[in-house]
Design a protein around this motif. Sequence first.
Motif, PDB file in Angstrom:
ATOM      1  N   GLY A   5       0.815  -1.211   0.000  1.00  0.00           N
ATOM      2  CA  GLY A   5       0.000   0.000   0.000  1.00  0.00           C
ATOM      3  C   GLY A   5       0.847   1.259   0.000  1.00  0.00           C
ATOM      4  O   GLY A   5       0.574   2.202  -0.738  1.00  0.00           O
ATOM      5  N   VAL A   6       1.878   1.272   0.821  1.00  0.00           N
ATOM      6  CA  VAL A   6       2.769   2.442   0.876  1.00  0.00           C
ATOM      7  C   VAL A   6       3.445   2.649  -0.470  1.00  0.00           C
ATOM      8  O   VAL A   6       3.627   3.789  -0.928  1.00  0.00           O
ATOM      9  CB  VAL A   6       3.816   2.288   2.008  1.00  0.00           C
ATOM     10  N   ALA A   7       3.807   1.550  -1.142  1.00  0.00           N
ATOM     11  CA  ALA A   7       4.493   1.632  -2.430  1.00  0.00           C
ATOM     12  C   ALA A   7       3.527   1.900  -3.585  1.00  0.00           C
ATOM     13  O   ALA A   7       3.959   1.956  -4.736  1.00  0.00           O
ATOM     14  CB  ALA A   7       5.257   0.341  -2.693  1.00  0.00           C
ATOM     15  N   PRO A  49      -0.605  -1.878  -7.306  1.00  0.00           N
ATOM     16  CA  PRO A  49      -1.997  -2.106  -7.704  1.00  0.00           C
ATOM     17  C   PRO A  49      -2.710  -3.048  -6.724  1.00  0.00           C
ATOM     18  O   PRO A  49      -2.059  -3.856  -6.051  1.00  0.00           O
ATOM     19  CB  PRO A  49      -1.879  -2.756  -9.081  1.00  0.00           C
ATOM     20  N   TRP A  50      -4.021  -2.960  -6.666  1.00  0.00           N
ATOM     21  CA  TRP A  50      -4.789  -3.765  -5.722  1.00  0.00           C
ATOM     22  C   TRP A  50      -4.629  -5.262  -5.985  1.00  0.00           C
ATOM     23  O   TRP A  50      -4.816  -6.070  -5.078  1.00  0.00           O
ATOM     24  CB  TRP A  50      -6.263  -3.377  -5.727  1.00  0.00           C
ATOM     25  N   GLN A  51      -4.213  -5.655  -7.180  1.00  0.00           N
ATOM     26  CA  GLN A  51      -4.009  -7.066  -7.475  1.00  0.00           C
ATOM     27  C   GLN A  51      -2.885  -7.651  -6.609  1.00  0.00           C
ATOM     28  O   GLN A  51      -2.893  -8.839  -6.297  1.00  0.00           O
ATOM     29  CB  GLN A  51      -3.685  -7.279  -8.961  1.00  0.00           C
ATOM     30  N   GLY A  64      -3.104 -10.937  -4.274  1.00  0.00           N
ATOM     31  CA  GLY A  64      -2.092 -11.992  -4.284  1.00  0.00           C
ATOM     32  C   GLY A  64      -1.533 -12.269  -2.897  1.00  0.00           C
ATOM     33  O   GLY A  64      -1.329 -13.428  -2.521  1.00  0.00           O
ATOM     34  N   ILE A  65      -1.299 -11.209  -2.139  1.00  0.00           N
ATOM     35  CA  ILE A  65      -0.801 -11.365  -0.774  1.00  0.00           C
ATOM     36  C   ILE A  65      -1.847 -12.071   0.080  1.00  0.00           C
ATOM     37  O   ILE A  65      -1.522 -12.961   0.874  1.00  0.00           O
ATOM     38  CB  ILE A  65      -0.410  -9.996  -0.183  1.00  0.00           C
ATOM     39  N   ALA A  66      -3.105 -11.706  -0.085  1.00  0.00           N
ATOM     40  CA  ALA A  66      -4.181 -12.341   0.672  1.00  0.00           C
ATOM     41  C   ALA A  66      -4.282 -13.825   0.327  1.00  0.00           C
ATOM     42  O   ALA A  66      -4.424 -14.671   1.219  1.00  0.00           O
ATOM     43  CB  ALA A  66      -5.508 -11.639   0.419  1.00  0.00           C
ATOM     44  N   PHE A  96      -5.005  -3.357   5.940  1.00  0.00           N
ATOM     45  CA  PHE A  96      -3.615  -2.902   6.042  1.00  0.00           C
ATOM     46  C   PHE A  96      -3.091  -2.385   4.704  1.00  0.00           C
ATOM     47  O   PHE A  96      -2.268  -1.471   4.678  1.00  0.00           O
ATOM     48  CB  PHE A  96      -2.722  -4.000   6.618  1.00  0.00           C
ATOM     49  N   TYR A  97      -3.569  -2.931   3.597  1.00  0.00           N
ATOM     50  CA  TYR A  97      -3.213  -2.379   2.283  1.00  0.00           C
ATOM     51  C   TYR A  97      -3.750  -0.946   2.171  1.00  0.00           C
ATOM     52  O   TYR A  97      -3.044  -0.030   1.763  1.00  0.00           O
ATOM     53  CB  TYR A  97      -3.778  -3.260   1.170  1.00  0.00           C
ATOM     54  N   TRP A  98      -5.001  -0.739   2.583  1.00  0.00           N
ATOM     55  CA  TRP A  98      -5.613   0.583   2.526  1.00  0.00           C
ATOM     56  C   TRP A  98      -4.892   1.555   3.461  1.00  0.00           C
ATOM     57  O   TRP A  98      -4.645   2.716   3.105  1.00  0.00           O
ATOM     58  CB  TRP A  98      -7.092   0.481   2.889  1.00  0.00           C
TER      59      TRP A  98
END
Length: 89
Positions: free
Chosen positions: A24-26, A29-31, A35-37, A78-80
């Motif tokens: 998210g900080v970097a 893209p939401w993809q 992928g992390i999820a 946490f991404y958001w």
Amino acid sequence: MMRKPNIRSALTDVVFVALAFIAGVANAPWQYAVGIALASMVAWAWTRRAALAFMPFVRLATNTALALAMIGAVVSVFYWIGRATGGHL
């Protein structure tokens, strides 16, 4: 008898949350968060396979559904938060 905590599983979960935050900080893209999820869900099933093997099916299905929903929610949040921290929102 108290159960022994599985520290490696907990650390694995923290690593995936940290990866989502960094993505998210970097401004990835939401993809990447998806992928992390997904990777986190696979790691969850792998690190808990011994305990999951002995559960009755109904309990296994309930626990798995709740855990996967929580993993998706936590990684997304946490991404958001990472995107907001990085000034990308």
